[in-house]
Design a protein around this motif. Sequence first.
Motif, short mmCIF file in Angstrom:
data_model
loop_
_atom_site.label_atom_id
_atom_site.label_comp_id
_atom_site.label_asym_id
_atom_site.label_seq_id
_atom_site.Cartn_x
_atom_site.Cartn_y
_atom_site.Cartn_z
N GLY A 28 0.82 -1.21 0.00
CA GLY A 28 0.00 0.00 0.00
C GLY A 28 0.85 1.26 0.00
O GLY A 28 0.53 2.24 -0.67
N ASP A 29 1.97 1.24 0.76
CA ASP A 29 2.88 2.39 0.78
C ASP A 29 3.45 2.64 -0.62
O ASP A 29 3.57 3.79 -1.05
CB ASP A 29 4.04 2.15 1.75
CG ASP A 29 3.61 2.14 3.21
OD1 ASP A 29 2.59 2.79 3.54
OD2 ASP A 29 4.30 1.48 4.02
N ILE A 31 2.16 1.68 -3.58
CA ILE A 31 1.11 2.14 -4.49
C ILE A 31 0.81 3.62 -4.24
O ILE A 31 0.70 4.42 -5.17
CB ILE A 31 -0.15 1.27 -4.36
CG1 ILE A 31 0.16 -0.14 -4.89
CG2 ILE A 31 -1.33 1.89 -5.08
CD1 ILE A 31 -0.90 -1.17 -4.59
N LYS A 32 0.71 4.00 -2.96
CA LYS A 32 0.45 5.40 -2.60
C LYS A 32 1.59 6.31 -3.07
O LYS A 32 1.36 7.42 -3.52
CB LYS A 32 0.26 5.51 -1.09
CG LYS A 32 -0.12 6.88 -0.62
CD LYS A 32 -0.34 6.90 0.88
CE LYS A 32 -0.63 8.31 1.35
NZ LYS A 32 -0.72 8.40 2.79
N PHE A 33 2.82 5.81 -2.98
CA PHE A 33 4.02 6.56 -3.40
C PHE A 33 3.89 6.99 -4.87
O PHE A 33 4.32 8.07 -5.24
CB PHE A 33 5.25 5.68 -3.18
CG PHE A 33 6.56 6.31 -3.53
CD1 PHE A 33 7.10 7.32 -2.75
CD2 PHE A 33 7.30 5.85 -4.61
CE1 PHE A 33 8.34 7.88 -3.05
CE2 PHE A 33 8.53 6.39 -4.91
CZ PHE A 33 9.05 7.42 -4.13
N THR A 35 0.96 7.26 -6.63
CA THR A 35 -0.37 7.73 -6.98
C THR A 35 -0.34 9.09 -7.66
O THR A 35 -1.21 9.40 -8.47
CB THR A 35 -1.28 7.77 -5.74
OG1 THR A 35 -1.30 6.47 -5.18
CG2 THR A 35 -2.69 8.16 -6.09
N ASP A 36 0.66 9.92 -7.40
CA ASP A 36 0.77 11.23 -8.05
C ASP A 36 0.90 11.08 -9.56
O ASP A 36 0.39 11.90 -10.31
CB ASP A 36 1.96 12.02 -7.52
CG ASP A 36 1.80 12.41 -6.07
OD1 ASP A 36 0.68 12.31 -5.55
OD2 ASP A 36 2.81 12.81 -5.47
N PRO A 39 -1.45 5.21 -11.26
CA PRO A 39 -1.30 4.02 -10.41
C PRO A 39 -0.62 2.89 -11.18
O PRO A 39 -0.83 2.72 -12.37
CB PRO A 39 -2.74 3.64 -10.06
CG PRO A 39 -3.55 4.87 -10.32
CD PRO A 39 -2.83 5.64 -11.37
N LYS A 66 9.83 10.66 -8.97
CA LYS A 66 9.94 10.33 -7.55
C LYS A 66 11.35 9.85 -7.17
O LYS A 66 11.58 9.50 -6.02
CB LYS A 66 8.94 9.23 -7.19
CG LYS A 66 7.51 9.65 -7.30
CD LYS A 66 7.16 10.53 -6.13
CE LYS A 66 5.68 10.61 -5.93
NZ LYS A 66 5.35 11.12 -4.62
#
Length: 125
Positions: A28-29, A31-33, A35-36, A39, A66
């Motif tokens: 989840g971390d 995937i969230k990383f 998301t900007d 996905p 990133k």
Amino acid sequence: MGAGPGAPKGPQKHIVVVKGVPIDASMGDIIKFFTDSNPPKNVEMKFGEAVIEFNTHKDAMMAMLKDKTNLAGVRVTLELQSKPEDYAGYENLANQAASVMQSMSDQQYADPYSDSYSSAPLVGE
């Protein structure tokens, strides 16, 4: 029939490898990383590393923004392993260059220093 060296090798994968992933980071971390950007299509986690697949090369390039930022409090580095959809590879490029060179060598060029001047009298004769 076998595939030649220039034949496509299946669908193009657009991969970004994340290095330095903290042990306590969850999927989840990760995937969230990302998301900007867009996905991820798929996430595989390994010890200290994550392999992220995106739908397009553009999405993978956006994810590369990133690079050298923090994921779950730890600075990570990203490695792009994706090529544009229209990338044909160096093998195809070499084959195309060889084909162009062959077609150039097949053409007949007029030699500017041919015998057309040898029949003219030399100056002073």
